[in-house]
Structures are given as structure tokens and as C-alpha cells.
Design a protein around this motif. Structure first.
Motif, PDB file in Angstrom:
ATOM      1  N   ILE A  62     -98.328  -0.666  52.622  1.00 31.70           N
ATOM      2  CA  ILE A  62     -98.862  -1.763  51.804  1.00 31.70           C
ATOM      3  C   ILE A  62     -99.602  -2.764  52.689  1.00 31.70           C
ATOM      4  CG2 ILE A  62     -98.284  -3.693  50.283  1.00 31.70           C
ATOM      5  CD1 ILE A  62     -97.899  -0.967  48.962  1.00 31.70           C
ATOM      6  N   ARG A  63     -98.982  -3.134  53.805  1.00 29.50           N
ATOM      7  CA  ARG A  63     -99.634  -4.095  54.712  1.00 29.50           C
ATOM      8  C   ARG A  63    -100.961  -3.534  55.234  1.00 29.50           C
ATOM      9  NH1 ARG A  63     -98.784  -9.028  57.586  1.00 29.50           N
ATOM     10  NH2 ARG A  63    -100.864  -9.404  58.424  1.00 29.50           N
ATOM     11  N   GLU A  64    -100.976  -2.249  55.540  1.00 28.16           N
ATOM     12  CA  GLU A  64    -102.223  -1.633  56.020  1.00 28.16           C
ATOM     13  C   GLU A  64    -103.336  -1.741  54.980  1.00 28.16           C
ATOM     14  OE1 GLU A  64    -100.060   1.784  58.828  1.00 28.16           O
ATOM     15  OE2 GLU A  64    -101.039   2.338  56.946  1.00 28.16           O
ATOM     16  N   LYS A  65    -102.994  -1.498  53.718  1.00 27.92           N
ATOM     17  CA  LYS A  65    -104.015  -1.559  52.655  1.00 27.92           C
ATOM     18  C   LYS A  65    -104.477  -3.002  52.430  1.00 27.92           C
ATOM     19  CE  LYS A  65    -103.717   2.840  51.996  1.00 27.92           C
ATOM     20  NZ  LYS A  65    -104.747   3.717  52.592  1.00 27.92           N
ATOM     21  N   VAL A  66    -103.541  -3.948  52.476  1.00 29.18           N
ATOM     22  CA  VAL A  66    -103.906  -5.359  52.315  1.00 29.18           C
ATOM     23  C   VAL A  66    -104.835  -5.789  53.442  1.00 29.18           C
ATOM     24  CG1 VAL A  66    -102.995  -7.727  52.355  1.00 29.18           C
ATOM     25  CG2 VAL A  66    -101.862  -5.975  50.974  1.00 29.18           C
ATOM     26  N   ASP A  67    -104.517  -5.375  54.665  1.00 29.19           N
ATOM     27  CA  ASP A  67    -105.385  -5.713  55.803  1.00 29.19           C
ATOM     28  C   ASP A  67    -106.758  -5.058  55.670  1.00 29.19           C
ATOM     29  OD1 ASP A  67    -103.410  -7.255  56.923  1.00 29.19           O
ATOM     30  OD2 ASP A  67    -102.782  -5.756  58.393  1.00 29.19           O
ATOM     31  N   LEU A  68    -106.765  -3.823  55.218  1.00 28.56           N
ATOM     32  CA  LEU A  68    -108.026  -3.103  55.053  1.00 28.56           C
ATOM     33  C   LEU A  68    -108.968  -3.852  54.104  1.00 28.56           C
ATOM     34  CD1 LEU A  68    -109.719  -0.468  55.506  1.00 28.56           C
ATOM     35  CD2 LEU A  68    -108.551   0.475  53.516  1.00 28.56           C
ATOM     36  N   LEU A  69    -108.396  -4.374  53.028  1.00 29.49           N
ATOM     37  CA  LEU A  69    -109.214  -5.039  52.017  1.00 29.49           C
ATOM     38  C   LEU A  69    -109.558  -6.486  52.362  1.00 29.49           C
ATOM     39  CD1 LEU A  69    -107.509  -3.745  48.750  1.00 29.49           C
ATOM     40  CD2 LEU A  69    -109.821  -3.199  49.513  1.00 29.49           C
ATOM     41  N   PHE A  70    -108.607  -7.205  52.992  1.00 30.05           N
ATOM     42  CA  PHE A  70    -108.746  -8.660  53.065  1.00 30.05           C
ATOM     43  C   PHE A  70    -108.711  -9.253  54.472  1.00 30.05           C
ATOM     44  CE2 PHE A  70    -106.414  -7.782  48.980  1.00 30.05           C
ATOM     45  CZ  PHE A  70    -107.500  -7.992  48.134  1.00 30.05           C
ATOM     46  N   GLU A  71    -108.714  -8.410  55.500  1.00 28.84           N
ATOM     47  CA  GLU A  71    -108.603  -8.942  56.861  1.00 28.84           C
ATOM     48  C   GLU A  71    -109.749  -9.894  57.201  1.00 28.84           C
ATOM     49  OE1 GLU A  71    -107.055  -7.348  61.159  1.00 28.84           O
ATOM     50  OE2 GLU A  71    -108.183  -5.959  59.902  1.00 28.84           O
ATOM     51  N   GLU A  72    -110.921  -9.638  56.659  1.00 28.98           N
ATOM     52  CA  GLU A  72    -112.090 -10.467  56.976  1.00 28.98           C
ATOM     53  C   GLU A  72    -112.188 -11.718  56.107  1.00 28.98           C
ATOM     54  OE1 GLU A  72    -114.028  -9.838  59.579  1.00 28.98           O
ATOM     55  OE2 GLU A  72    -112.744  -8.092  59.975  1.00 28.98           O
ATOM     56  N   THR A  73    -111.443 -11.755  55.025  1.00 31.36           N
ATOM     57  CA  THR A  73    -111.600 -12.868  54.076  1.00 31.36           C
ATOM     58  C   THR A  73    -110.353 -13.731  53.909  1.00 31.36           C
ATOM     59  OG1 THR A  73    -111.002 -11.393  52.250  1.00 31.36           O
ATOM     60  CG2 THR A  73    -113.370 -11.666  52.752  1.00 31.36           C
ATOM     61  N   LEU A  74    -109.187 -13.209  54.295  1.00 26.19           N
ATOM     62  CA  LEU A  74    -107.952 -13.973  54.111  1.00 26.19           C
ATOM     63  C   LEU A  74    -107.212 -14.131  55.441  1.00 26.19           C
ATOM     64  CD1 LEU A  74    -106.498 -12.384  50.834  1.00 26.19           C
ATOM     65  CD2 LEU A  74    -107.776 -14.521  51.063  1.00 26.19           C
ATOM     66  N   SER A  75    -106.523 -15.244  55.589  1.00 27.90           N
ATOM     67  CA  SER A  75    -105.750 -15.504  56.808  1.00 27.90           C
ATOM     68  C   SER A  75    -104.521 -14.620  56.865  1.00 27.90           C
ATOM     69  CB  SER A  75    -105.307 -16.972  56.837  1.00 27.90           C
ATOM     70  OG  SER A  75    -104.347 -17.199  55.805  1.00 27.90           O
ATOM     71  N   ASP A  76    -103.884 -14.555  58.045  1.00 32.51           N
ATOM     72  CA  ASP A  76    -102.643 -13.785  58.199  1.00 32.51           C
ATOM     73  C   ASP A  76    -101.598 -14.252  57.195  1.00 32.51           C
ATOM     74  OD1 ASP A  76    -103.853 -12.478  60.253  1.00 32.51           O
ATOM     75  OD2 ASP A  76    -102.719 -13.453  61.865  1.00 32.51           O
ATOM     76  N   ILE A  77    -101.467 -15.569  57.039  1.00 29.09           N
ATOM     77  CA  ILE A  77    -100.450 -16.121  56.136  1.00 29.09           C
ATOM     78  C   ILE A  77    -100.719 -15.700  54.693  1.00 29.09           C
ATOM     79  CG2 ILE A  77     -99.532 -18.266  55.156  1.00 29.09           C
ATOM     80  CD1 ILE A  77     -99.938 -19.553  57.913  1.00 29.09           C
TER      81      ILE A  77
END
Length: 629
Positions: A62-77
Motif C-alpha cells: 500500500i505504501r509503495e502505491k501511495v508513494d508511486l502516485l503522490f510522492e511528487e505532490t504530497l509530503s511524507d506526513i
């Protein structure tokens, strides 16, 4: 005649040429989709909280997919908040309400993000399969939102937005988030394999069983601890005594008394009379240990095929000298009076006879195990979903070992004057285990459940267990439990190939997947053996093994791109996950990358679909030739 009957049955489902063509087109399209993701885990040993979190975070996927989609637009938190909401939607929403963080704008944003994650994960499945994974009450809305397409005038986007507006207006956003979170987790893992040992050591195997019984798609390969509980529930007194002793030893009687309604009161009262100066639970452990060694002795004496008479040590005890004779040598034992044991040198068998009170205690315990409704439900599920081994998408899964001899050949085992080895032996073991669960089970079949737990050549145990020595003998050199030669030879690729061939697996993509023996990463051990042909995935979920393994469990992941292993760090708590968004830290390691992406056509399901297409084409030809109306 056989083909004709088959086509008649097929025609009932596909009564027209058009219906046949439509289904062939559908099935051929499915063959071109990526294979579903399989997760493999083993040796859970009652660690409910950690296992529940691993199921919720899909082993970090799940974390991998969230990072894939939103790493460039959302903060780590922000990304951590999304993950925690998916893992624990009910609890996280309740916490956010108390903190007044869930305003209307937040709902709009988070629903959009969750829909995007669900859309990504649904892309490798047919629309029909995705819809079947949705609860009926929300299936239509979810289907529309996930498959919305942008058009020239943004009509679909507006339609999408109207659905979100209505959910908020009707105060249904929380329920919809819960449904979305469940769908995301379901789509992330297509099938789960539990490669043995759900029970013992940790406190909550029953709650793990409840989780698994509600899981969408899984299989279980029985472990030695699972088979022990299965034998106890079937009525094997030796298995019952072992289960009780294990749980007293690990201070885990809650699972017996609270979870399964098995009272230890009569055992404890009996033990207090025998050992009045001993704390009640310690006294119960002493009493059940003696009962166990008597009952094991009876099993061994009834079954000479087991070739385990060297394990008959109770009658070799010299109470006056505090010694026991093992293989001709006297060893000092811990001070123990053995008040219920008769020592008759002319007839050693009397030492293994139960007293009248012991018989009464054991009969009460047997009735409690056999009569526990919840235990029976869990064991029924183990029988329904479980087996001694499984061949799945070209991989061979089993918990323990395929017994080998000292030369690395398949070990022959004789039962009832017939020799079994390799696959035949595991098939035989499964037949007897299933018969032991039937109403007509014989004593011999119940005895075999105990043998599978700890027999010297048991494929589930794989070692020479020294329970008596570890309980009483002071000299720790007697405690060594020699392993089956399988564990020496399974580092060799040719031996693994021999075992795979025994199960008719010849592909260079086939692997053996084991649990049972903890991988000591702290000592430099690695889960991948024999040039990639074998993987041991016992990484020590159980807290007592964390120091031994240096980690807190493995998940093996097999998807359309290949195989990787994720090693997990210890889980802190659900509270830390909710308040600090603490996740299990996992490290991913590639094991094998496919040269070409694996599709459904490369799987067991694909083989079945190809057979179905073959039959449909026969029916189509019959319609066109007029031989079928």
C-alpha cells in the motif's frame, strides 16, 4: 459419448452461438491480463497485532502505491496519513473527528486520493472481478468512480463530483471511506499463502484464524503446531496434553480458557494435590508433563512402525538417585518425585499407565477439546483450506521438509508394511490426517496426528524432538535435536531439483517455498537457497524469535514482474500507528525478475481458462455444423 454429454451441459449455460462467442472473447481477454499478486507468509505463531497490520498494509505494498502516485505532490506526513487511514479506517476517522480535522474539504480531497489508488490497483483485473470485490450496496457507485473517463466537456468529471457531493450531503462519507479502504487492500493482494504454524507461542492464534476465515482468497499448508491442535481437537490425548503443556509453558492459557472455553480447573486441582508446595500453574505444568510422557509412551508402544522406542525414558528414571538412563548412560535429572508413576523393572509398560485420577482428568480435557464449538470451527477451516503441501502456479509449498536419508535421497518410511517416500509419503500423511478428523477415526489415525507433530521422520517436524530431556535432564548435551538431512542438503540446487521433479515440476521458474526454520539474518543467513530454487520464509514473526532472526518476519511477493522478499521490522502498536502513523518498516529484495511480464495465461487459472476455451470452441463448431441445437 463423453464429449457429447459435456457439450450438452455446456450448451445449458451458453444456449446460442452469440453467447459462446461472447464468452470466448471474454476469456481470451482475461488471458492477456497480468497475473494476480500472491503473498506468502509463515510461522505466525499467534502474533495477531503484527499479522493484522501486515494484512492491512499488504506487506508494505500500500505504501509503495501511495508513494508511486503522490510522492511528487504530497509530503511524507500526508502520505503516511493516507496509509494509516487505509489500514485502520474506523479508528483513524474516529480520532480525526475528535481532533476536528475531518471537514468537508478534507473529505473531498481524501476521497479523490483513495479513488485514484483503487483505480491504479484495479487496472490489472477485469471490471467484473473488481465489481465482485465490492460490497453490493456500494458496487454501482464504486464502479462508476473507479472507471470514470475524462471526456471533451468534462461531463464524466462533473458526474463524478456530483456523487461525492451527494455522499457528503447524506453524511455517508465515513462509510464510503471504509468500503474504499477494504477494496484497496483486497485488490493489492490477489491470493494469500500461509505456509504453516498459525498456532502456539504468541497469545492470539484464535484471532488470526478469525481474520483468515474472512479473507477473500487463501490457502494454508499445515505446520507442525497446526497439526498438533488439529489432533487435539480430533481427540488425540497425546496431542491434547502437548497443547496444554505448551500453553502453560508459554503462559498462554487465555487461548484455552477464554477463547475456546477449555477449563483447566480439574487439572489444576489435581496438580495442587500432587504438588501442594508449588504455585498452581507450575504444579499444573508438572502434572501435565508427566501425563504427556505417559501418553506419548502409550502411542509409541501401540505403534512399533514409528521406531521411537528410544524415546521411552519415563521407566528409565531412578527416583532415589535422581537419574535417568539414556542409551546406557546415567544422567542427573532435576529433583522430581513422579508421584503418579509406577516403576516396575520387570514390566516397563506399567510406568506409562495412567492412574484413575489421571484418566478422569484426561477424559474431561478430551471432552472439552472435542466439544469446543469455536475450536471446531477453526479446525474445520484448517481442513477446508489446508493441506500437507500445495502446487500453485508452478511453485511447491510445504511447511517442513520432504524427508531425505543421509545420502540425500528420498527417505523411505514404512507404515503397515508399506513403504512411502517423497510425494507418496506426504499424500499418505494427508489422507490419515483427514481420516483423523472424521467421526469414524481410529486410535491409530489419532496417534498419527501426534507422529506428524513430533515423529522422527515426520515431514512437518523434521527433527528429533527432546522434550523429556529438556524438561528433566541437567546435562544440556542431551538436549540437541538432530535435524533431518533435508536441512543439510536443501542448499544444493540438484537436491531441490530432485524434489521438484518428484512433484512433476520441471520449469526453471519453479521453486520450493518453506517455513518452519527461522532464518538467522543476524548470523548472515539468507532466505534464498540453492541458487534461487528454494526460499525459507520463516523470519520470526513471533516476538521470542526476534533476537534469533534479527528481524520480525518475511513476506514473499510473487507478481507479474517476478519474485521479491520483504523483511519486516517489529511492529510497535496500533496506538502508535494511529497517533504517529507508525508503520512496519520493511526492506524489499529482488529474488527473480521475469524476462517477460507474467500474464494470466501463464498461471494455473490460465490453464483452466484455455481448457474452457477449447470446450467452447467445440460447442461453437457444433452450433455451426447443426449437430447441436
Amino acid at each position: 459419448m463423453k464429449d457429447e454429454k459435456y457439450l450438452e451441459l455446456l450448451a445449458e449455460k451458453y444456449p446460442t452461438e452469440q453467447a459462446v462467442c461472447r464468452e470466448i472473447i471474454n476469456l481470451k481477454a482475461i488471458l492477456g491480463l497480468p497475473k494476480g499478486t500472491e503473498h506468502f507468509m509463515s510461522d505466525l505463531h499467534g502474533e495477531y497485532e503484527a499479522f493484522c497490520h501486515i494484512l492491512n498494509n499488504c506487506s508494505g505494498v500500500i505504501r509503495e502505491k501511495v508513494d508511486l502516485l503522490f510522492e511528487e505532490t504530497l509530503s511524507d506526513i500526508d502520505r503516511e496519513e493516507i496509509c494509516t487511514l487505509i489500514y485502520y479506517p474506523v479508528e483513524k476517522l474516529e480520532m480525526m473527528k475528535k481532533e476536528s480535522r475531518n471537514n468537508e474539504e478534507w473529505y473531498r480531497v481524501i476521497l479523490g486520493e483513495l479513488i485514484e489508488i483503487a483505480r491504479l490497483l484495479s487496472s490489472k483485473y477485469t471490471r467484473s472481478k473488481v465489481r465482485k470485490a465490492m460490497p453490493d450496496e456500494y458496487a454501482y457507485i464504486l464502479d462508476e468512480l473507479i472507471h470514470v473517463q475524462k471526456d471533451e466537456d468534462d461531463n464524466q468529471v462533473a458526474y463524478h463530483q456530483n456523487i461525492i457531493d451527494t455522499l457528503l450531503e447524506l453524511d455517508s462519507a465515513d462509510a464510503f471511506i471504509e468500503v474504499l479502504a477494504a477494496l484497496i487492500k483486497r485488490l493489492a493482494v490477489d491470493h494469500l499463502h500461509i505456509v504453516g504454524d498459525i498456532f502456539d507461542r504468541g497469545p492470539c492464534a484464535d484471532r488470526i484464524m478469525d481474520l483468515l476465515m474472512n479473507y477473500h482468497s487463501l490457502d494454508i499448508e499445515w505446520g507442525n503446531h497446526d497439526i498438533l491442535w488439529m489432533g487435539a481437537a480430533a481427540g488425540s490425548e497425546a496431542c491434547i496434553a502437548t497443547v496444554i503443556r505448551n500453553n502453560l509453558k508459554y503462559h498462554n492459557i487465555r487461548i484455552l480458557e477464554n477463547s475456546y472455553g477449555i477449563s483447566l480447573r480439574d487439572l489444576t486441582l489435581f496438580a495442587e494435590k500432587l504438588y501442594p508446595d508449588t504455585e498452581p500453574m507450575e504444579a499444573a505444568l508438572k502434572a501435565i508433563s508427566v501425563l504427556l510422557f505417559k501418553l506419548e509412551g502409550q502411542v509409541i508402544l501401540r505403534n512399533p512402525d514409528y521406531q521411537m522406542t528410544d524415546k521411552l525414558l519415563l521407566h528409565q528414571v531412578n527416583v532415589q538417585n535422581h537419574t535417568v538412563c539414556i542409551a546406557g548412560t546415567d544422567y542427573e535429572i532435576c529433583e522430581e518425585t513422579f508421584p503418579t508413576v509406577s516403576f516396575g523393572p520387570s514390566n516397563p509398560e506399567v510406568s506409562y499407565e495412567l492412574t484413575a485420577e489421571e484418566k478422569q482428568v484426561m477424559e474431561g480435557l478430551r471432552m472439552a477439546f472435542v466439544g469446543s464449538v469455536r475450536l471446531r470451527q477453526h479446525m474445520d477451516f484448517l481442513y477446508q483450506k489446508g493441506s500437507m503441501y500445495r502446487i500453485f502456479n508452478g511453485n511447491l509449498l510445504f511447511h517442513g521438509c520432504v524427508p531425505l536419508d543421509e545420502s540425500g535421497n528420498l527417505e523411505g518410511v514404512v507404515f503397515h508394511q508399506k513403504r512411502y517416500r517423497g510425494r507418496d509419503y506426504l499424500d499418505y500423511a494427508e489422507r490419515i490426517a483427514r481420516r483423523a478428523w472424521s467421526k469414524d477415526a481410529t486410535q491409530k489415525e489419532l496417534d498419527f496426528m501426534w507422529y506428524l507433530w513430533c515423529g522422527r521422520k515426520s515431514p512437518l517436524s523434521g527433527r528429533n524432538i527432546k522434550t523429556f530431556e529438556r524438561t528433566y535432564v541437567k546435562d544440556e548435551s542431551t538436549w540437541h535435536e538432530a535435524s533431518n538431512p533435508y536441512y543439510q542438503y536443501y542448499e544444493q540446487e540438484k537436491i531441490c531439483n530432485m524434489i521438484l521433479h518428484e512433484f512433476n515440476l520441471y520449469s526453471d521458474r519453479s521453486h520450493i517455498i518453506n517455513g518452519h526454520t527461522p532464518v538467522r539474518t543476524s548470523r548472515g543467513e539468507h532466505p534464498v537457497r540453492a541458487n534461487g530454487r528454494l526460499m525459507v520464509i520463516d523470519g520470526g514473526f513471533c516476538k521470542s524469535y526476534h533476537k534469533t532472526t534479527g528481524i520480525a518476519g518475511y513476506t514473499l511477493i510473487f507478481n507479474s514482474h517476478g519474485i521479491r522478499i520483504k523483511s519486516h521490522q517489529p511492529f510497535q502498536s496500533v496506538y502508535a500507528a494511529l497517533t504517529e502513523n507508525k508503520d512496519i518498516e520493511s526492506r524489499s529484495e529482488l529474488v527473480e525478475t521475469e524476462r517477460e511480464r507474467l500474464m494470466v495465461r501463464n498461471t494455473d487459472t490460465g490453464k483452466k481458462i484455455l481448457e474452457d476455451i477449447k470446450g467452447l470452441k467445440m460447442l461453437l463448431q457444433a452450433y455451426r455444423e447443426g449437430t447441436m441445437e
